[in-house]
Design an enzyme around this catalytic site. Structure first.
Site, mmCIF file in Angstrom:
data_model
loop_
_atom_site.group_PDB
_atom_site.id
_atom_site.type_symbol
_atom_site.label_atom_id
_atom_site.label_comp_id
_atom_site.label_asym_id
_atom_site.label_seq_id
_atom_site.Cartn_x
_atom_site.Cartn_y
_atom_site.Cartn_z
ATOM 1 N N PRO A 127 0.768 -1.210 0.139
ATOM 2 C CA PRO A 127 -0.061 -0.029 0.141
ATOM 3 C C PRO A 127 0.745 1.408 0.365
ATOM 4 O O PRO A 127 0.405 2.253 -0.518
ATOM 5 C CB PRO A 127 -0.654 -0.127 1.191
ATOM 6 C CG PRO A 127 -0.993 -1.561 1.507
ATOM 7 C CD PRO A 127 0.526 -2.220 1.046
ATOM 8 N N GLY A 128 2.001 1.363 0.505
ATOM 9 C CA GLY A 128 2.825 2.401 0.813
ATOM 10 C C GLY A 128 4.220 2.311 0.142
ATOM 11 O O GLY A 128 4.905 3.240 0.006
ATOM 12 N N GLY A 130 5.841 0.875 -3.892
ATOM 13 C CA GLY A 130 5.818 0.562 -5.376
ATOM 14 C C GLY A 130 7.149 0.391 -5.966
ATOM 15 O O GLY A 130 7.612 -0.705 -5.953
ATOM 16 N N TRP A 155 -1.921 -4.146 -5.456
ATOM 17 C CA TRP A 155 -1.784 -3.974 -6.703
ATOM 18 C C TRP A 155 -1.204 -5.269 -7.269
ATOM 19 O O TRP A 155 -0.546 -5.494 -8.274
ATOM 20 C CB TRP A 155 -0.785 -3.144 -7.184
ATOM 21 C CG TRP A 155 -0.936 -1.662 -6.605
ATOM 22 C CD1 TRP A 155 -0.075 -0.884 -5.634
ATOM 23 C CD2 TRP A 155 -2.078 -0.538 -6.733
ATOM 24 N NE1 TRP A 155 -0.599 0.324 -5.485
ATOM 25 C CE2 TRP A 155 -1.811 0.462 -6.108
ATOM 26 C CE3 TRP A 155 -3.158 -0.948 -7.263
ATOM 27 C CZ2 TRP A 155 -2.685 1.465 -6.019
ATOM 28 C CZ3 TRP A 155 -4.052 0.174 -7.518
ATOM 29 C CH2 TRP A 155 -3.790 1.352 -6.813
ATOM 30 N N ARG A 267 -14.650 8.055 -42.376
ATOM 31 C CA ARG A 267 -15.161 9.617 -41.917
ATOM 32 C C ARG A 267 -15.187 10.730 -42.752
ATOM 33 O O ARG A 267 -13.984 10.838 -43.554
ATOM 34 C CB ARG A 267 -14.486 10.026 -40.425
ATOM 35 C CG ARG A 267 -14.893 11.438 -39.945
ATOM 36 C CD ARG A 267 -16.341 11.570 -39.585
ATOM 37 N NE ARG A 267 -16.703 12.623 -38.693
ATOM 38 C CZ ARG A 267 -17.718 13.027 -38.216
ATOM 39 N NH1 ARG A 267 -18.884 12.372 -38.472
ATOM 40 N NH2 ARG A 267 -17.898 14.017 -37.616
ATOM 41 N N GLN A 278 -3.675 16.095 -44.970
ATOM 42 C CA GLN A 278 -2.138 15.872 -44.597
ATOM 43 C C GLN A 278 -2.134 15.901 -43.038
ATOM 44 O O GLN A 278 -1.415 15.213 -42.303
ATOM 45 C CB GLN A 278 -1.394 17.006 -45.147
ATOM 46 C CG GLN A 278 0.131 16.615 -44.942
ATOM 47 C CD GLN A 278 0.776 17.817 -45.638
ATOM 48 O OE1 GLN A 278 1.146 18.875 -45.286
ATOM 49 N NE2 GLN A 278 1.798 17.328 -46.926
ATOM 50 N N GLU A 362 5.250 -2.037 -13.064
ATOM 51 C CA GLU A 362 6.775 -2.536 -13.023
ATOM 52 C C GLU A 362 7.885 -1.648 -13.045
ATOM 53 O O GLU A 362 8.573 -1.767 -14.009
ATOM 54 C CB GLU A 362 6.845 -3.718 -14.239
ATOM 55 C CG GLU A 362 6.123 -5.270 -13.804
ATOM 56 C CD GLU A 362 6.761 -6.125 -14.514
ATOM 57 O OE1 GLU A 362 7.795 -6.407 -14.944
ATOM 58 O OE2 GLU A 362 6.027 -7.163 -15.053
ATOM 59 N N THR A 364 7.830 2.657 -12.687
ATOM 60 C CA THR A 364 7.097 3.871 -13.474
ATOM 61 C C THR A 364 8.076 4.310 -14.480
ATOM 62 O O THR A 364 9.506 4.253 -14.272
ATOM 63 C CB THR A 364 6.768 5.179 -12.436
ATOM 64 O OG1 THR A 364 8.276 5.538 -11.714
ATOM 65 C CG2 THR A 364 6.106 4.624 -11.287
#
Length: 468
Positions: A127-128, A130, A155, A267, A278, A362, A364
């Site tokens: 939780p604290g 990563g 996570w 479209r 272009q 995995e 940042t």
């Protein structure tokens, strides 16, 4: 240097693409809206041999290399990045066993994953904590030959459905990386419970939840790595699995580009389809070239791992670049679709939400840049000499007016102690010419110039000069 895929790899690519189009794509929107794990699809992937890609043949697995795995991963991610994440997570969860497990652990755990439909998760994040793996707080207390685990993980992909979890914990948080160890923990172990599915912006078809450990006893046979070795094992695992994040991102971006191309041909605006403009063509060109570059970086990182090389830098480059490409391409795809890109009835809105995670999990994108910058600043070998030691022939010797014969010293620049370059502006002091504006006559060696003298161009002090 060979860029062609082998026939086996082309066959894997065809197989994975067929599975992606026939099994994953039709339910991608369904599971995203339902916010639920696509267990039926994952089981089909296991039946097709598209799960557990990295398990060696000696333990019953397909024994695919990482390059093979990223080829498969790109194809499945092109259909649904969330489902692809859950399929590949068995590789992530099993990799610590493949790298650091004993023969008995490999035969028991890996054999079970291959022969039965079972999932294994990977748990470092909390939780604290990563990206700062060494900062984990989940405790592992030795009790005889066993360990008692207390703490929580967060996570954790597939944890709500996993049969095993590769858990990393520490004997002492103050020891940071030196205290981290690793364990194989069956999810039916007393004291282990998983939380409810975390509601996420994207990749909603991939189960993500917390894992709470309260007095969980892990027997000696399930200890993967002792204190200190656990951190190394986690880093080795990431080096082997991080290229797959590049493959997820490439697949996601590729689909967004393809859908955007399809849309531009249908479209109409101002009397013709928008593929004729272009501004739109340039957007597609940017998408295409960046996807190509991201794929090549990803392939290189995977290839280095397969060759037993240290791919720490190449995998960081691949993940950082490819994840940014996925975000940019999906953003531009929505722009091309206009208002229709912003609604859920078209797939680019989902791909946009899915893409954001690649810049986060995995490690940042910021962490990848720290890894890359440290390498570039400290360990990268320069091909050129140091900036302040550049050899050069001074063109001004030919262009500037030479001293008269009467003024010219009888000795050469070299004999007078050599030339010196200002490290601030690049001005070269030549003792043959001196510096009349600064009161220094020709023939004065640099060492004999008074300390108060400054560079005649930028005013830098004499101490800022270096010998050429």
């Amino acid at each position: 240097m060979e860029f062609e895929l082998t026939e086996q790899q082309k066959e894997l690519q065809r197989k994975a693409r067929e599975f992606a189009v026939n099994e994953v794509l039709p339910v991608a929107h369904y599971y995203d809206v339902k916010n639920d794990m696509a267990m039926d699809v994952i089981k089909k992937a296991w039946e097709e041999g598209l799960l557990n890609l990295g398990i060696p043949k000696e333990y019953g697995g397909p024994g695919y290399g990482l390059l093979d795995a990223v080829i498969i991963t790109e194809e499945i991610a092109a259909a649904c990045p969330g489902i692809a994440t859950s399929i590949f997570d068995n590789n992530l969860g099993a990799e610590p066993v493949v790298i650091g497990g004993s023969k008995e652990q490999k035969e028991r755990i890996l054999g079970e994953l291959v022969n039965e439909f079972k999932l294994i998760s990977f748990a470092t994040s909390e939780p604290g904590m990563g990206s700062d793996v060494a900062g984990m707080q989940c405790r592992a207390e030795k009790d005889g030959d066993d360990y008692i685990l207390n703490g929580s993980k967060y996570w954790i992909t597939n944890a709500g459905y996993a049969d095993y979890i590769s858990v990393f914990a520490t004997v002492d948080p103050d020891k940071r990386h030196k205290g981290i160890c690793a364990f194989i923990v069956p999810t039916d172990t007393e004291g282990l419970r998983t939380g409810s599915h975390i509601p996420k912006l994207g990749q909603r078809a991939s189960n993500t939840c917390s894992v709470v450990l309260k007095d969980v006893r892990v027997s000696k046979k399930n200890v993967l790595a002792k204190p200190g070795r656990g951190f190394v094992l986690a880093m080795q695992t990431f080096a082997h699995t991080r290229p797959a994040i590049g493959a997820f991102a490439v697949g996601c971006a590729r689909s967004a580009m393809e859908y955007a191309i399809d849309y531009t041909k249908e479209r109409e605006a101002f009397g013709r389809t928008i593929d004729h403009y272009q501004a739109i063509q340039f957007k597609i060109a940017e998408m295409y070239k960046n996807i190509e570059a991201a794929r090549l970086l990803t392939y290189r990182a995977a290839w280095e791992a397969d060759q037993g090389k240290d791919n720490n830098i190449s995998s960081a480059c691949a993940k950082a670049f490819a994840s940014d490409v996925a975000m940019e391409v999906t953003t531009e795809a929505i722009q091309i679709f206009g208002g229709y890109g912003y609604i859920k009835t078209y797939p680019v809105e989902k791909l946009f939400r899915d893409a954001k995670l690649f810049q986060i999990y995995e490690g940042t994108s910021e962490i990848q840049r720290i890894v890359i910058s440290r390498h570039a600043m400290k360990r990268y070998e320069h091909g050129m000499p140091n900036l302040y030691e550049l050899p050069s022939k001074d063109i001004y010797e030919e262009l500037e007016e030479e001293p008269s014969q009467a003024e010219r010293p009888s000795k050469s620049s070299k004999e007078l102690g050599g030339k010196y370059r200002c490290t601030v502006c690049g001005y070269v002091y030549d003792p043959v010419k001196g510096d009349e504006d600064g009161g220094i006559k020709p023939g004065t060696p640099f060492e004999d110039i008074p300390d108060g003298w400054v560079c005649p161009v930028c005013g830098a002090e004499k101490s800022k000069f270096v010998k050429i």
